[in-house]
Scaffold this motif. Structure first.
Motif, PDB file in Angstrom:
ATOM      1  N   GLU A 152       0.814  -1.215   0.000  1.00  0.00           N
ATOM      2  CA  GLU A 152       0.000   0.000   0.000  1.00  0.00           C
ATOM      3  C   GLU A 152       0.848   1.266   0.000  1.00  0.00           C
ATOM      4  OE1 GLU A 152      -3.937   1.668   2.297  1.00  0.00           O
ATOM      5  OE2 GLU A 152      -2.660   0.231   3.341  1.00  0.00           O
ATOM      6  N   ASP A 153       2.007   1.223   0.686  1.00  0.00           N
ATOM      7  CA  ASP A 153       2.875   2.411   0.748  1.00  0.00           C
ATOM      8  C   ASP A 153       3.854   2.490  -0.422  1.00  0.00           C
ATOM      9  OD1 ASP A 153       4.750   0.462   1.338  1.00  0.00           O
ATOM     10  OD2 ASP A 153       5.300   1.282   3.294  1.00  0.00           O
ATOM     11  N   GLY A 154       3.705   1.594  -1.407  1.00  0.00           N
ATOM     12  CA  GLY A 154       4.569   1.613  -2.585  1.00  0.00           C
ATOM     13  C   GLY A 154       5.814   0.741  -2.467  1.00  0.00           C
ATOM     14  N   THR A 155       5.991   0.100  -1.322  1.00  0.00           N
ATOM     15  CA  THR A 155       7.149  -0.777  -1.122  1.00  0.00           C
ATOM     16  C   THR A 155       6.991  -2.038  -1.974  1.00  0.00           C
ATOM     17  OG1 THR A 155       7.319  -0.019   1.163  1.00  0.00           O
ATOM     18  CG2 THR A 155       8.471  -2.059   0.616  1.00  0.00           C
ATOM     19  N   PRO A 156       8.022  -2.418  -2.715  1.00  0.00           N
ATOM     20  CA  PRO A 156       7.937  -3.671  -3.479  1.00  0.00           C
ATOM     21  C   PRO A 156       7.999  -4.864  -2.534  1.00  0.00           C
ATOM     22  CG  PRO A 156      10.087  -2.643  -3.771  1.00  0.00           C
ATOM     23  CD  PRO A 156       9.283  -1.704  -2.933  1.00  0.00           C
ATOM     24  N   TYR A 157       7.345  -5.947  -2.924  1.00  0.00           N
ATOM     25  CA  TYR A 157       7.289  -7.150  -2.104  1.00  0.00           C
ATOM     26  C   TYR A 157       7.387  -8.360  -3.016  1.00  0.00           C
ATOM     27  CZ  TYR A 157       5.487 -10.595   1.227  1.00  0.00           C
ATOM     28  OH  TYR A 157       5.338 -11.689   2.049  1.00  0.00           O
ATOM     29  N   GLY A 158       8.404  -9.195  -2.815  1.00  0.00           N
ATOM     30  CA  GLY A 158       8.582 -10.407  -3.608  1.00  0.00           C
ATOM     31  C   GLY A 158       8.643 -11.611  -2.704  1.00  0.00           C
ATOM     32  N   VAL A 159       7.976 -12.682  -3.096  1.00  0.00           N
ATOM     33  CA  VAL A 159       7.934 -13.887  -2.274  1.00  0.00           C
ATOM     34  C   VAL A 159       8.058 -15.125  -3.168  1.00  0.00           C
ATOM     35  CG1 VAL A 159       5.403 -13.950  -2.269  1.00  0.00           C
ATOM     36  CG2 VAL A 159       6.655 -15.065  -0.434  1.00  0.00           C
ATOM     37  N   PRO A 160       8.931 -16.075  -2.771  1.00  0.00           N
ATOM     38  CA  PRO A 160       9.024 -17.329  -3.537  1.00  0.00           C
ATOM     39  C   PRO A 160       7.698 -18.083  -3.435  1.00  0.00           C
ATOM     40  CG  PRO A 160      10.854 -17.099  -1.984  1.00  0.00           C
ATOM     41  CD  PRO A 160       9.870 -16.034  -1.649  1.00  0.00           C
ATOM     42  N   ILE A 161       7.310 -18.719  -4.532  1.00  0.00           N
ATOM     43  CA  ILE A 161       6.003 -19.382  -4.547  1.00  0.00           C
ATOM     44  C   ILE A 161       6.013 -20.577  -5.496  1.00  0.00           C
ATOM     45  CG2 ILE A 161       5.042 -17.909  -6.373  1.00  0.00           C
ATOM     46  CD1 ILE A 161       2.451 -17.808  -4.568  1.00  0.00           C
ATOM     47  N   SER A 162       5.291 -21.621  -5.111  1.00  0.00           N
ATOM     48  CA  SER A 162       5.071 -22.770  -5.989  1.00  0.00           C
ATOM     49  C   SER A 162       3.959 -22.400  -6.960  1.00  0.00           C
ATOM     50  CB  SER A 162       4.646 -23.989  -5.173  1.00  0.00           C
ATOM     51  OG  SER A 162       5.618 -24.310  -4.216  1.00  0.00           O
ATOM     52  N   TYR A 163       4.016 -22.922  -8.159  1.00  0.00           N
ATOM     53  CA  TYR A 163       3.034 -22.546  -9.177  1.00  0.00           C
ATOM     54  C   TYR A 163       2.908 -23.656 -10.204  1.00  0.00           C
ATOM     55  CZ  TYR A 163       6.764 -22.008 -12.531  1.00  0.00           C
ATOM     56  OH  TYR A 163       7.821 -22.275 -13.368  1.00  0.00           O
ATOM     57  N   ALA A 164       1.836 -23.579 -10.977  1.00  0.00           N
ATOM     58  CA  ALA A 164       1.649 -24.481 -12.113  1.00  0.00           C
ATOM     59  C   ALA A 164       1.171 -23.641 -13.292  1.00  0.00           C
ATOM     60  CB  ALA A 164       0.630 -25.565 -11.787  1.00  0.00           C
TER      61      ALA A 164
END
Length: 158
Positions: A33-45
């Motif tokens: 919300e404050d413009g901070t970038p956020y990256g998180v490892p994630i499993s996906y298909a």
């Protein structure tokens, strides 16, 4: 978005799709919300037929869900087949970057379809056991669907 600078490393659509199919995990990037970038490892298909990527996470939520509720815009980055080349001060790699919009799936059938896609990717030899596990935990998870708007691949092959 700016065009890729190193066009000599650009991959074809087929090569990019191959990375998305075989990648073990990706990093999902959103914005707080404050413009901070956020990256998180994630499993996906990845579903090539629908050009969508399914991911799962706890229904308890967290920063990723908070961010997606503010804006569904997201980036998924997948990197595979890396090899350090210290003598060249470089790394061999294959990568894919997907931009699109993520939605939290509410439809029960599509939610089931998404989590089964993840199950088939990561535990195909335990599908029967996995389906029972899903049956007991489906209400405790969110299924996220990233609609692929653009996908680009890049590699350093030597």
């Amino acid at each position: 978005m700016r065009a890729m600078r190193r066009t000599d490393r650009k991959l074809s659509a087929g090569e990019t799709e191959e990375i998305l199919v075989k990648g073990e995990y990706g990093v999902l990037s959103t914005v707080c919300e404050d413009g901070t970038p956020y990256g998180v490892p994630i499993s996906y298909a990845y579903s090539a037929s629908g050009r969508v990527i399914y991911m799962h996470c706890s229904a308890d939520g967290g920063q990723k869900i908070d961010n997606l509720r503010l804006s569904g815009k997201a980036c998924l980055t997948v990197v595979s087949d890396t090899e350090l080349m210290p003598e060249k001060f470089a790394t061999k790699y294959w990568s894919a970057m997907v931009l699109g919009t993520v939605q939290i799936i509410e439809d029960k059938e599509e939610k089931q379809e998404g989590i089964e896609a993840v199950l088939r990717k990561y535990a195909p030899m335990f599908e029967e056991k996995g389906l029972k596990y899903i049956e007991n935990s489906i209400d405790k998870i969110h299924i996220l669907k990233l609609r692929v708007e653009t996908a680009e691949g890049k590699a350093r092959k030597r």
